[in-house]
Design a protein around this motif. Sequence first.
Motif, short mmCIF file in Angstrom:
data_model
loop_
_atom_site.label_atom_id
_atom_site.label_comp_id
_atom_site.label_asym_id
_atom_site.label_seq_id
_atom_site.Cartn_x
_atom_site.Cartn_y
_atom_site.Cartn_z
N UNK A 184 0.85 -1.19 0.00
CA UNK A 184 0.00 0.00 0.00
C UNK A 184 0.89 1.24 0.00
N UNK A 185 1.91 1.22 0.85
CA UNK A 185 2.80 2.36 1.00
C UNK A 185 2.44 3.17 2.23
N UNK A 186 2.80 2.65 3.41
CA UNK A 186 2.45 3.31 4.68
C UNK A 186 3.70 3.42 5.54
N UNK A 239 1.27 -6.27 2.29
CA UNK A 239 2.45 -6.25 3.17
C UNK A 239 2.15 -5.52 4.47
N UNK A 240 1.52 -4.36 4.37
CA UNK A 240 1.25 -3.56 5.57
C UNK A 240 0.28 -4.25 6.52
N UNK A 241 -0.63 -5.05 5.98
CA UNK A 241 -1.51 -5.82 6.85
C UNK A 241 -0.69 -6.83 7.66
N UNK A 242 0.29 -7.44 7.03
CA UNK A 242 1.13 -8.40 7.75
C UNK A 242 2.03 -7.70 8.77
N UNK A 255 11.54 -10.36 5.45
CA UNK A 255 12.33 -10.09 6.65
C UNK A 255 11.69 -9.03 7.54
N UNK A 256 11.02 -8.05 6.97
CA UNK A 256 10.50 -6.95 7.77
C UNK A 256 9.37 -7.41 8.69
N UNK A 257 8.47 -8.22 8.17
CA UNK A 257 7.39 -8.75 9.00
C UNK A 257 7.98 -9.68 10.06
N UNK A 258 8.89 -10.54 9.65
CA UNK A 258 9.54 -11.46 10.58
C UNK A 258 10.20 -10.70 11.73
#
Length: 224
Positions: free
Chosen positions: A33-35, A65-68, A99-102
């Motif tokens: 999304x871009x947040x 991605x942002x939801x995760x 990696x970022x969510x992890x």
Amino acid sequence: MNEILNKLLELKDDKYKLFISKLVPTVNIDNFIGIRANGIRSIVKQYIHSDYAKDFLNDLPHKYYEENILHAAFLSQEKDNFDRAVEGCERFFPYIDNWAVCDTLSPEVFAKNPEKLLEKVKEWIRASTWVSRFALNMLMRFFLEDNFSPEIIKIALEADTGEYYVDMGLAWFLSYALVHKYEETLPYIESRKLPKSVQKKTIQKAVDSFRISEERKTYLKTLR
């Protein structure tokens, strides 16, 4: 469309989407999304105690991605119930793909339960890529100071190396271990039995650290 996803979409920033997508190459750009981070933090603060958050955590898989990232941030807010935190993490593991969510995922309650956490880490350390990296993160965050024992490094070295993000997670762990437990960690570097990529990255990160003396850095450079 649910309440929280609507809120995320309101914070869309196309320029930031292009920026963050380059940092997280394992996720397709269409799934961003871009947040910015402060936007995620504001949503966590606003919704953490709401039924919307509970519904959101039960609504897997997510698209964006942002939801995760938000899912990991919500789980990290668990302060009281260790078993609930573990259940939430293990339910989420199959959907971690970067990696970022992890690296965002780190329930606060884990700090209060090191013995129970270590038993789970022993299960996770040889699992899939992101679960193994998560286990290394937990060892790094919770076991290199007050809860340290020589076993901790041995457990970390059980990670299934050969996959880039696991190798980098192990190097990150070992570089922190050199900061906090230099004498205990050094023999593993001196042995040169680590995968070459892990050895090289560990030393690079250690040399870049402000918390390791110049004398030690000079010696570590000879072990590359």
